[in-house]
Motif scaffolding. Structure first.
Motif, PDB file in Angstrom:
ATOM      1  N   GLY A  32       0.925  -1.087   0.144  1.00 32.66           N
ATOM      2  CA  GLY A  32      -0.014   0.128   0.143  1.00 32.66           C
ATOM      3  C   GLY A  32       0.872   1.064  -0.023  1.00 32.66           C
ATOM      4  O   GLY A  32       0.536   2.314  -0.524  1.00 32.66           O
ATOM      5  N   SER A  82      -5.889   4.999  -3.147  1.00 35.12           N
ATOM      6  CA  SER A  82      -6.875   4.202  -3.800  1.00 35.12           C
ATOM      7  C   SER A  82      -7.220   4.745  -5.216  1.00 35.12           C
ATOM      8  O   SER A  82      -7.561   4.011  -5.940  1.00 35.12           O
ATOM      9  CB  SER A  82      -7.851   4.001  -2.984  1.00 35.12           C
ATOM     10  N   ASP A 114      -3.740  -7.194  -4.130  1.00 32.38           N
ATOM     11  CA  ASP A 114      -3.729  -8.128  -5.635  1.00 32.38           C
ATOM     12  C   ASP A 114      -2.255  -9.039  -5.635  1.00 32.38           C
ATOM     13  O   ASP A 114      -1.925  -9.636  -6.461  1.00 32.38           O
ATOM     14  CB  ASP A 114      -3.633  -7.315  -6.757  1.00 32.38           C
ATOM     15  N   ASP A 167     -11.707  -0.032  -4.265  1.00 34.86           N
ATOM     16  CA  ASP A 167     -10.711  -1.080  -4.515  1.00 34.86           C
ATOM     17  C   ASP A 167     -11.066  -2.462  -5.238  1.00 34.86           C
ATOM     18  O   ASP A 167     -10.556  -3.043  -5.814  1.00 34.86           O
ATOM     19  CB  ASP A 167      -9.886  -1.258  -3.198  1.00 34.86           C
ATOM     20  N   ARG A 170     -12.704  -1.808  -9.088  1.00 30.48           N
ATOM     21  CA  ARG A 170     -11.966  -1.372 -10.555  1.00 30.48           C
ATOM     22  C   ARG A 170     -11.480  -2.406 -11.234  1.00 30.48           C
ATOM     23  O   ARG A 170     -11.743  -3.662 -11.046  1.00 30.48           O
ATOM     24  CB  ARG A 170     -10.657  -0.660  -9.822  1.00 30.48           C
TER      25      ARG A 170
HETATM   26  O1   DC Z   1      -3.096  -1.109   2.127  1.00 33.35           O
HETATM   27  P1   DC Z   1      -3.150   0.496   2.168  1.00 33.35           P
HETATM   28  O2   DC Z   1      -4.519   1.022   3.120  1.00 33.35           O
HETATM   29  O3   DC Z   1      -2.179   1.281   2.672  1.00 33.35           O
HETATM   30  O4   DC Z   1      -3.560   0.786   0.858  1.00 33.35           O
HETATM   31  C1   DC Z   1      -3.857   2.005   0.313  1.00 33.35           C
HETATM   32  C2   DC Z   1      -4.477   2.045  -1.196  1.00 33.35           C
HETATM   33  O5   DC Z   1      -3.654   1.638  -2.017  1.00 33.35           O
HETATM   34  C3   DC Z   1      -5.770   0.944  -1.084  1.00 33.35           C
HETATM   35  O6   DC Z   1      -6.798   1.521  -1.022  1.00 33.35           O
HETATM   36  C4   DC Z   1      -5.742   0.405  -2.647  1.00 33.35           C
HETATM   37  C5   DC Z   1      -4.284   0.504  -2.796  1.00 33.35           C
HETATM   38  N1   DC Z   1      -3.444  -0.813  -3.100  1.00 33.35           N
HETATM   39  C6   DC Z   1      -3.697  -1.557  -4.193  1.00 33.35           C
HETATM   40  O7   DC Z   1      -4.370  -1.323  -5.080  1.00 33.35           O
HETATM   41  N2   DC Z   1      -3.097  -2.700  -4.369  1.00 33.35           N
HETATM   42  C7   DC Z   1      -2.295  -3.155  -3.354  1.00 33.35           C
HETATM   43  N3   DC Z   1      -1.512  -4.197  -3.570  1.00 33.35           N
HETATM   44  C8   DC Z   1      -1.952  -2.246  -2.184  1.00 33.35           C
HETATM   45  C9   DC Z   1      -2.565  -1.066  -2.027  1.00 33.35           C
END
Ligand code: DC
Length: 212
Positions: A32, A82, A114, A167, A170
Motif C-alpha cells: 500500500g 486508492s 492483489d 478497490d 476497479r
Molecule cells: O493497504 P493500504 O490501505 O495502505 O492501501 C492504500 C490503497 O492502495 C488502497 O486503498 C488500494 C491501493 N492498493 C492497491 O490497489 N494494491 C495493493 N497491492 C496495495 C494497495
C-alpha cells in the motif's frame, strides 16, 4: 517462501503481515505504501491524481528509499492511493519491484490487495484477511483516537465503504481473494488469535509439502 496477504482497509492484514515476517524470518513489504507514495509524488509535482500519464510517470520514477516517509501513513494518503491504484499503467509500473522484492532470499511476506491474484500468483501461501466494515471502522476509529487524530466512527465507516468500493470495483487488478486463498475473518478475533490461526494455516500448508 513467499506469503501473500490481501484484504480490505483496516482488516488487520498489515499487523499480521509484519508479525508473520518476524515469525518466519522473512522480508516484509507493505505494498500500500507504494501506491501512497505514487499519489504523494504526483501531487508534489503539481499533478492531479486522475491524470493517468502523470501517475504512471510517478510510478516509474518511484524511489523505494522514500517509502518510510511518515506522511504516507495518514488517512488522506490512503484515499489518494486508492485513486492512483485504479490506473492500470501505475499497477504495471509497480509490479516488477514487488516481484523482485518477493524473490529475495530467504523469502518475503507482501501485503496488499492483489498479491495472491496478480503480483505473486505462485506464492507458497495466500491469506485473505477480512472483517465486517463495522468492525474495521471501529478498530480504525479507536486507533485514530489513541493518536489524538480527529475522527468520528461514522466518518471512518463511510471512508472504509468508499475505499472498499473503489478497490474492489476497479477493472485493473481488483481487490479479491485468490481462488486458493485461506480466508481469515478477524471480525471476532484479536490480533493474537488471528496470528495463531495464520501460523497454523502456514505450517499446515508447509506440512503438506514436506519440511520447510
Ligand atoms: O493497504 P493500504 O490501505 O495502505 O492501501 C492504500 C490503497 O492502495 C488502497 O486503498 C488500494 C491501493 N492498493 C492497491 O490497489 N494494491 C495493493 N497491492 C496495495 C494497495
Amino acid at each position: 517462501m513467499i506469503i501473500a496477504i490481501d484484504g480490505p482497509a483496516a482488516s488487520g492484514k498489515g499487523t499480521l503481515a509484519k508479525r508473520l515476517a518476524a515469525r518466519f524470518g522473512l522480508h516484509h513489504l507493505d505494498t500500500g505504501l507504494l501506491y501512497r507514495a505514487v499519489a504523494r509524488d504526483v501531487r508534489q509535482r503539481g499533478g492531479v491524481l486522475e491524470d493517468a500519464s502523470a501517475a504512471s510517470d510517478a510510478a516509474r520514477a518511484l524511489d523505494p528509499a522514500t517509502l518510510n516517509d511518515p506522511g504516507l501513513r495518514g488517512p488522506g494518503a490512503a484515499e489518494a492511493a486508492s485513486m492512483v491504484a485504479r490506473i492500470a499503467e501505475v499497477r504495471v509500473a509497480l509490479r516488477e519491484f514487488q516481484r523482485s522484492f518477493a524473490r529475495q532470499p530467504p523469502g518475503a511476506v507482501l501485503d496488499g490487495r492483489d498479491i495472491g491474484t496478480v503480483v505473486c500468483p505462485d506464492a507458497d501461501i495466500k491469506i485473505y484477511v477480512t472483517a465486517t466494515p463495522q468492525v474495521r471502522a471501529r478498530r480504525r476509529y479507536l486507533e485514530m483516537q489513541s493518536r489524538g487524530e480527529p475522527a468520528t466512527y461514522e466518518g471512518v465507516l463511510a471512508d472504509i465503504g468508499r475505499r472498499d468500493e473503489r478497490d474492489a470495483g476497479r477493472d485493473a487488478s481488483p481487490m479479491r481473494p485468490a481462488d486458493d486463498a485461506f480466508l481469515l475473518d478477524t471480525s471476532n478475533l484479536d490480533i493474537e488469535a488471528a496470528f495463531d490461526t495464520a501460523v497454523g494455516a502456514i505450517l499446515g500448508k508447509a506440512g503438506q509439502r514436506g519440511p520447510v
